[in-house]
Design an enzyme around this catalytic site. Structure first.
Site, mmCIF file in Angstrom:
data_model
loop_
_atom_site.group_PDB
_atom_site.id
_atom_site.type_symbol
_atom_site.label_atom_id
_atom_site.label_comp_id
_atom_site.label_asym_id
_atom_site.label_seq_id
_atom_site.Cartn_x
_atom_site.Cartn_y
_atom_site.Cartn_z
ATOM 1 N N HIS A 147 8.894 138.665 51.887
ATOM 2 C CA HIS A 147 8.585 139.822 52.725
ATOM 3 C C HIS A 147 7.784 140.863 51.946
ATOM 4 C CE1 HIS A 147 8.957 142.625 56.018
ATOM 5 N NE2 HIS A 147 9.521 143.519 55.236
ATOM 6 N N LYS A 204 1.677 150.831 65.208
ATOM 7 C CA LYS A 204 2.863 151.119 66.023
ATOM 8 C C LYS A 204 3.589 152.340 65.478
ATOM 9 C CE LYS A 204 5.822 147.821 63.510
ATOM 10 N NZ LYS A 204 6.556 146.555 63.583
#
Length: 339
Positions: A139, A204
């Site tokens: 990640h 976002k």
């Protein structure tokens, strides 16, 4: 110490089909059978994990194939206990093949009085006697620095480049690679450069945790075949919303390439009802029956790449050669036609 003739694989219960597939691919390369080490990984009635290895592993080069996916704690403990069993059985070297590294999203302190669990997990892995880690699409690549042992972080983008050039053949000029957030731009840019496609970003803004208040598309996606690229899809809420926003902005169709299909809760239902034509994931996490039955979810194998990476590690050759999709092409021959 006896000579290490062949690498040996052992697997926990997290993803035995992937471990078996890796052994099968290694057998093809070696011209001799590479099967999973005979062992049992069981639970007592109170939930305690017990491991017993039936084969002699003294002086052997051992590879534990075990993603730490859901249930993350059980699978992590299986990995650590298998490593301890091998170390106490005098294995010469122990490598953890962790296709999906759980707790990777807890890689920093996001607020006061919160843990950095990824660092804690890395400490546990090292203390268990593991001497090398092989994983896919961490990640945050900085997690490699949490370990005091070598970490080889492979990338899914070379596989996805092969897949995209195969499935979008004839319309690759219409493809637009999309990052679902600003933080994933580097990952999306990597795939865009490999297939020669432009890059767009979905910005976002969250109203509160778990909710996306607003999404804005940065870049012109009108009449484009949009390909969203990310490392993890969990509940798929943000992903499906991003696909809707892209279609509202004039995209011709939307596809997604996401490495790790966590797909928890309502994710599969959301994907099946979404405007996405396809969601492509890898088999780093063993897919459920619902995932396999979903018509717009497609799974690409990672066994060919992991098998080659294990063999390269074992015989002391470069693992970074697998970062190039042109190198992976022959390894995935049969799945994708030569491009």
């Amino acid at each position: 110490m006896p000579t290490m003739i062949e690498p040996k694989l052992i697997s926990g219960n997290a993803n035995q089909p992937l471990a078996t597939a890796i052994g099968r691919r290694m057998s093809m390369h070696r011209g001799m059978e590479v099967s999973l080490c005979d062992a049992r990984v069981e639970r007592f009635n109170d939930g305690e994990i017990f491991v017993e290895v039936y084969e002699n592993v003294r002086g052997e080069d051992m590879y534990i194939v075990q993603p730490t996916s859901n249930p993350a704690n059980d699978n992590l403990m299986e990995l650590l206990i298998i490593a301890d069993a091998l170390r106490r059985s005098s294995a010469a070297r122990i490598t953890a093949v962790i296709p999906y590294f759980g707790y990777a999203r807890q890689d920093r302190r996001s607020k006061a009085r919160t843990p950095i669990t990824a660092k804690l997990v890395s400490n546990m892995i090292v203390e268990a006697g593991i001497e090398r880690v092989l994983t896919l699409d961490l990640h945050a690549t900085q997690i490699q620095g949490f370990f005091d042992i070598p970490v080889d972080n492979l990338y899914a983008s070379p596989i996805y480049a092969l897949d995209a050039m195969h499935h979008f053949k004839g319309k690759i000029d219409d493809v637009m690679v999309v990052s679902p957030d600003v933080g994933g731009v580097a990952r999306a840019r990597d795939l865009a450069q490999r297939i020669g496609a432009p890059l767009s970003i979905v910005d976002k803004r969250r109203g509160k945790p778990g909710e996306v208040a607003e999404m804005t598309v940065i870049g012109d996606v009108k009449d484009k075949v949009c390909v969203i690229v990310d490392d993890i899809v969990d509940t798929a809420g943000t992903l499906c919303k991003a696909a809707e926003v892209l279609m509202e902005n004039g995209a011709k169709e939307v596809h997604s390439y996401i490495t790790h299909g966590v797909l928890s809760g309502p994710a599969v239902e959301r994907v099946s009802k979404s405007v996405m034509k396809s969601l492509v994931i890898t088999d780093t996490i063993q897919p459920t029956e619902a995932v396999k039955a979903c018509k717009n979810i497609r799974i690409v194998p990672t066994a060919p790449m992991f098998a080659q990476a294990i063999l390269n590690t074992w015989n002391g050759t470069s693992v970074s050669s697998l970062f190039d999709h042109k190198t992976l092409g022959p390894i995935y021959e049969g799945l994708y036609a030569a491009e």
